[in-house]
Design a protein around this motif. Structure first.
Motif, PDB file in Angstrom:
ATOM      1  N   THR A 272       0.830  -1.214   0.000  1.00 36.08           N
ATOM      2  CA  THR A 272       0.000   0.000   0.000  1.00 36.08           C
ATOM      3  C   THR A 272       0.860   1.259   0.000  1.00 36.08           C
ATOM      4  OG1 THR A 272      -1.854  -1.097   1.087  1.00 36.08           O
ATOM      5  CG2 THR A 272      -1.737   1.303   1.289  1.00 36.08           C
ATOM      6  N   ASP A 273       1.882   1.311   0.862  1.00 32.99           N
ATOM      7  CA  ASP A 273       2.756   2.486   0.904  1.00 32.99           C
ATOM      8  C   ASP A 273       3.528   2.653  -0.402  1.00 32.99           C
ATOM      9  OD1 ASP A 273       2.029   3.377   3.380  1.00 32.99           O
ATOM     10  OD2 ASP A 273       4.003   3.186   4.293  1.00 32.99           O
ATOM     11  N   LEU A 274       3.998   1.564  -0.977  1.00 32.23           N
ATOM     12  CA  LEU A 274       4.777   1.673  -2.217  1.00 32.23           C
ATOM     13  C   LEU A 274       3.896   2.082  -3.391  1.00 32.23           C
ATOM     14  CD1 LEU A 274       7.319  -1.271  -1.922  1.00 32.23           C
ATOM     15  CD2 LEU A 274       7.690   1.162  -1.457  1.00 32.23           C
ATOM     16  N   TRP A 337      12.440   1.351 -12.571  1.00 35.10           N
ATOM     17  CA  TRP A 337      12.221   0.192 -11.708  1.00 35.10           C
ATOM     18  C   TRP A 337      13.386  -0.003 -10.749  1.00 35.10           C
ATOM     19  CZ3 TRP A 337      15.892  -3.710 -12.163  1.00 35.10           C
ATOM     20  CH2 TRP A 337      16.690  -3.673 -13.311  1.00 35.10           C
ATOM     21  N   HIS A 338      13.124  -0.829  -9.759  1.00 34.06           N
ATOM     22  CA  HIS A 338      14.180  -1.337  -8.884  1.00 34.06           C
ATOM     23  C   HIS A 338      13.677  -2.596  -8.212  1.00 34.06           C
ATOM     24  CE1 HIS A 338      17.972  -1.253  -6.808  1.00 34.06           C
ATOM     25  NE2 HIS A 338      18.231  -0.054  -7.283  1.00 34.06           N
ATOM     26  N   ASN A 339      14.593  -3.496  -7.949  1.00 40.90           N
ATOM     27  CA  ASN A 339      14.253  -4.691  -7.187  1.00 40.90           C
ATOM     28  C   ASN A 339      15.113  -4.746  -5.942  1.00 40.90           C
ATOM     29  OD1 ASN A 339      16.697  -5.296  -8.373  1.00 40.90           O
ATOM     30  ND2 ASN A 339      16.000  -7.123  -9.430  1.00 40.90           N
ATOM     31  N   GLY A 340      14.895  -5.749  -5.125  1.00 36.88           N
ATOM     32  CA  GLY A 340      15.676  -5.839  -3.902  1.00 36.88           C
ATOM     33  C   GLY A 340      15.609  -7.224  -3.303  1.00 36.88           C
ATOM     34  N   ALA A 341      16.626  -7.563  -2.540  1.00 42.66           N
ATOM     35  CA  ALA A 341      16.645  -8.856  -1.858  1.00 42.66           C
ATOM     36  C   ALA A 341      17.499  -8.760  -0.615  1.00 42.66           C
ATOM     37  CB  ALA A 341      17.199  -9.942  -2.780  1.00 42.66           C
ATOM     38  N   ALA A 347      11.713  -8.309  -3.458  1.00 42.88           N
ATOM     39  CA  ALA A 347      10.810  -7.205  -3.758  1.00 42.88           C
ATOM     40  C   ALA A 347      11.069  -6.690  -5.163  1.00 42.88           C
ATOM     41  CB  ALA A 347      11.007  -6.074  -2.751  1.00 42.88           C
ATOM     42  N   MET A 348      10.022  -6.160  -5.780  1.00 39.94           N
ATOM     43  CA  MET A 348      10.149  -5.548  -7.101  1.00 39.94           C
ATOM     44  C   MET A 348       9.148  -4.421  -7.221  1.00 39.94           C
ATOM     45  SD  MET A 348      11.715  -5.880 -10.171  1.00 39.94           S
ATOM     46  CE  MET A 348      11.479  -5.322 -11.869  1.00 39.94           C
ATOM     47  N   MET A 349       9.601  -3.294  -7.783  1.00 40.22           N
ATOM     48  CA  MET A 349       8.742  -2.126  -8.044  1.00 40.22           C
ATOM     49  C   MET A 349       9.012  -1.677  -9.471  1.00 40.22           C
ATOM     50  SD  MET A 349       8.373   1.421  -5.867  1.00 40.22           S
ATOM     51  CE  MET A 349      10.112   1.853  -5.915  1.00 40.22           C
ATOM     52  N   ILE A 360       3.784  -3.663  -7.955  1.00 41.74           N
ATOM     53  CA  ILE A 360       4.636  -3.938  -6.797  1.00 41.74           C
ATOM     54  C   ILE A 360       4.431  -5.393  -6.396  1.00 41.74           C
ATOM     55  CG2 ILE A 360       5.296  -3.195  -4.482  1.00 41.74           C
ATOM     56  CD1 ILE A 360       5.222  -0.872  -6.462  1.00 41.74           C
ATOM     57  N   ALA A 361       5.500  -6.087  -6.062  1.00 38.37           N
ATOM     58  CA  ALA A 361       5.391  -7.421  -5.482  1.00 38.37           C
ATOM     59  C   ALA A 361       6.400  -7.549  -4.354  1.00 38.37           C
ATOM     60  CB  ALA A 361       5.618  -8.507  -6.526  1.00 38.37           C
ATOM     61  N   LEU A 362       5.937  -7.991  -3.193  1.00 37.41           N
ATOM     62  CA  LEU A 362       6.785  -8.165  -2.019  1.00 37.41           C
ATOM     63  C   LEU A 362       6.597  -9.582  -1.488  1.00 37.41           C
ATOM     64  CD1 LEU A 362       6.008  -4.831  -0.096  1.00 37.41           C
ATOM     65  CD2 LEU A 362       7.817  -5.250  -1.780  1.00 37.41           C
ATOM     66  N   SER A 363       7.690 -10.200  -1.071  1.00 37.85           N
ATOM     67  CA  SER A 363       7.617 -11.559  -0.545  1.00 37.85           C
ATOM     68  C   SER A 363       8.566 -11.718   0.628  1.00 37.85           C
ATOM     69  CB  SER A 363       7.975 -12.581  -1.626  1.00 37.85           C
ATOM     70  OG  SER A 363       7.971 -13.897  -1.102  1.00 37.85           O
ATOM     71  N   ASN A 364       8.184 -12.553   1.585  1.00 40.01           N
ATOM     72  CA  ASN A 364       9.066 -12.860   2.706  1.00 40.01           C
ATOM     73  C   ASN A 364       9.787 -14.185   2.492  1.00 40.01           C
ATOM     74  OD1 ASN A 364       6.567 -14.171   3.018  1.00 40.01           O
ATOM     75  ND2 ASN A 364       6.851 -14.399   5.232  1.00 40.01           N
TER      76      ASN A 364
END
Length: 483
Positions: A272-274, A337-341, A347-349, A360-364
Motif C-alpha cells: 500500500t505504501d509503495l 524500476w528497482h528490485n531488492g533482496a 521485492a520488485m517495483m 509492486i510485489a513483495l515476498s518474505n
C-alpha cells in the motif's frame, strides 16, 4: 554481502539488483479494466510459487489510471492462518536505493548540494577518498552505480553472514574508503554497488545533520507522502504486521539490521505504501502543500545520469540499464524500476511513466521468481500475452540419503563448503557467505534457486559423500570432503 576474494562463488543476493534490462518488457497498449485484469492474471502467476513452496507469502499491488488494487497469496507466517495483504510489512532491500536517490534529488533542489559535487567535499576531515588518476567520485556517480567503488566495502570482515550489515558503522565506512584503489574512472561504466548507495545515504545524513537515515527519510519523504508503514525500526504495532523471513524452501531466515549503510537497503514497507510512493513518482498524486517540495525531486530523479554507450550495447547481449537518482531506467525511457533482496525477502517495483502504471510485489521468501512475476503482471496490465514463470521442481529424498552428504568440503585453500541438514532440508554455506538451500534433482545432483549453480556429490564405498563438484559459470570446481 561480502564475496570471496577470488570470486569463485559470486553470490550476490545481499541487496542485489539484477540488471533486468533485457527482461523487462517494453510498453504496450493498455486494455480495459487494467487493475482487475492484472490482478486476475496475478492469481495464476503467483499460484505456482505458493504451490511449489518457492514462496511462503506474496503481496501484490497494481496502480493504473489512478486506481489501485492489492492481493495477498499464501501465508504471512508458516503454520499460521493469515494471508498477506496491502498492510503486511516486508523488507524491501535495494528498493531503498530509490528513496536514497530521491533524498539526493531533494538536497539538490534545496541547493544543499549539486550532483557534480565531489564526495571529498562532504566526508569527515582526514578521510581519504579514492581517485582514479585525477578523476574524482561525485555524488552523481554514487546514485547511478558509476562510482567505480566495489560492490561491498573492503573492510567488511567480521560480518555475521545472517545479518551482514549490522556491524558496519560510520567510522568503518569512512575508514574503509581509504583502503580502496579504483581500477577505472568514475562515471564511465555501470557496476552495481551497495557501498556507493550506502555511502550516499550516510553523506546525506551528515550533510543535513540528521540523527540517522530513518529520521531523514521520514521527514523528507515518508511523512509528507503519508507513508504510514515505511520505516527501518518498527514499533510493536507494526512489528506485529512484519512478515518473518524464510528461505526459498521454507526454512526460517533472518531479517537484517543496518548502521552506516542503511541507504543501500534498510527500509521495511508495505504494498500500500509503495503504491502511494509510486503515485507520487508518476505525477498522479498532486504534490502540493506539505508535499510540494517533492515535485522537483521526483522529476529530477527520473532523468538519466548514465546511459550505456553504443559500443557497450553492441558487445553486450544484456546491456547495462540507464540509471537516474536511484532508479534503473528502461528498456525505453518510459520504464523505471528497482528490485531488492535480503536474506529472507524479495521485492520488485516497476513503473511505466507513460501509461501511469505501477506494479509492486513483495515476498518474505528468497525467491528469484518475484521479479519475473512482477514483470508478467505488468504485461497483463498493458494488455499483452502473459508468459507464466517456469519453476524447476525438486524431488523428495529419504532422510538417510541427505545425511550421507553432510560434511565439510575444501573448495580452495581458504574456501570451505559446510553442508548441513536442518528440518529435512540440505544447505550449503561457503566461507564468508550465508547458507543457501540445496534442492535435489537426483540422489547426487542438487541445484540452487538463488543462483545458476549446481552441485554433484560423489558417493564413496562407505555410502557417504567423498567429494562434491560445483558447476557454475561454465566451470567445474572439485571440493574433496575433509570432515
Amino acid at each position: 554481502m561480502p564475496t570471496s576474494r577470488n570470486n569463485v562463488f559470486p553470490f550476490a543476493l545481499g541487496l542485489f539488483c539484477t540488471a533486468l534490462h533485457a527482461q523487462v518488457p517494453t510498453t504496450g497498449t493498455a486494455s480495459p479494466n487494467k487493475v482487475d485484469t492484472a490482478l486476475a492474471h496475478a492469481d495464476r502467476l503467483v499460484a505456482p510459487l505458493i504451490d511449489s513452496g518457492v514462496a511462503v507469502g506474496v503481496a501484490v499491488g497494481v496502480l493504473y489510471d489512478g486506481k489501485t488494487g492489492t492481493r495477498g497469496y499464501g501465508l504471512v507466517r508458516k503454520g499460521g492462518s493469515k494471508k498477506p495483504d496491502g498492510s503486511t510489512l516486508y523488507e524491501i532491500g535495494s528498493i531503498t536505493k530509490v528513496f536514497t536517490g530521491i533524498l539526493l534529488a531533494d538536497a539538490v533542489h534545496r541547493k544543499l548540494v549539486q550532483l557534480s559535487d565531489p564526495i571529498q567535499k562532504f566526508v569527515p576531515k582526514g578521510t581519504t577518498v579514492p581517485q582514479f588518476k585525477t578523476k574524482e567520485i561525485r555524488l552523481s556517480h554514487l546514485t547511478s552505480h558509476t562510482s567505480a567503488l566495489p560492490r561491498m566495502p573492503v573492510n567488511f570482515g567480521g560480518a555475521d553472514p545472517n545479518d551482514p550489515f549490522a556491524h558496519y558503522n560510520r567510522d568503518m565506512l569512512y575508514e574503509g574508503l581509504g583502503q580502496i584503489k579504483l581500477t577505472r574512472a568514475p562515471g564511465k561504466s555501470y557496476v552495481y554497488s551497495n557501498l556507493a548507495a550506502g555511502l550516499l545515504g550516510q553523506l546525506l545524513v551528515d550533510i543535513q545533520k540528521a540523527p540517522d537515515y530513518q529520521t531523514l527519510m521520514r521527514a523528507r519523504i515518508g511523512e509528507p507522502l503519508g507513508l504510514r508503514d515505511t520505516f527501518i525500526r518498527l514499533d510493536k504495532l507494526r512489528a506485529a504486521r512484519f512478515a518473518p523471513a524464510y528461505t526459498n524452501t521454507g526454512r526460517a531466515g533472518r531479517s537484517w539490521t543496518f548502521k552506516s549503510l542503511a541507504g543501500a537497503g534498510a527500509i521495511r514497507s508495505t504494498v500500500t505504501d509503495l503504491l502511494t510512493f509510486s503515485a507520487a513518482a508518476l505525477g498522479i498524486t498532486k504534490l502540493d502543500g506539505d508535499k510540494a517540495h517533492l515535485k522537483e525531486p521526483f522529476r529530477l530523479s527520473k532523468q538519466p545520469i548514465y546511459k550505456a554507450g553504443l559500443l557497450s550495447k553492441l558487445l553486450n547481449k544484456a546491456p547495462k540499464p540507464a540509471t537516474g537518482c536511484g532508479w534503473h531506467i528502461g528498456p525505453g525511457k518510459n520504464l523505471i524500476w528497482h528490485n531488492g533482496a535480503t536474506s529472507g525477502y524479495r521485492a520488485m517495483m516497476l513503473l511505466d511513466t507513460q501509461q501511469k502504471c505501477a506494479v509492486i510485489a513483495l515476498s518474505n521468501t528468497t525467491s528469484e521468481f518475484i521479479g519475473q512475476v512482477t514483470q508478467q503482471i505488468y504485461v497483463a496490465a498493458t494488455g499483452r500475452p502473459v508468459k507464466p514463470v517456469t519453476i524447476r521442481q525438486s524431488i523428495d529424498l529419504p532422510l538417510a540419503k541427505l545425511k550421507s552428504l553432510v560434511g565439510r568440503y575444501q573448495l580452495s585453500p581458504v574456501l570451505i563448503f559446510d553442508v548441513t541438514l536442518k528440518d529435512g532440508v540440505l544447505g550449503a554455506q561457503l566461507t564468508g557467505q550465508p547458507e543457501f538451500t540445496l534442492l535435489p534433482a537426483s540422489e547426487t545432483r542438487f541445484f540452487y534457486r538463488v543462483v545458476k549453480a549446481e552441485i554433484e556429490f560423489t558417493i564413496g564405498a562407505d555410502g557417504k559423500a567423498s567429494k562434491l563438484m560445483l558447476f557454475q559459470n561454465g566451470m567445474e570446481l572439485p571440493a574433496p570432503r575433509i570432515q
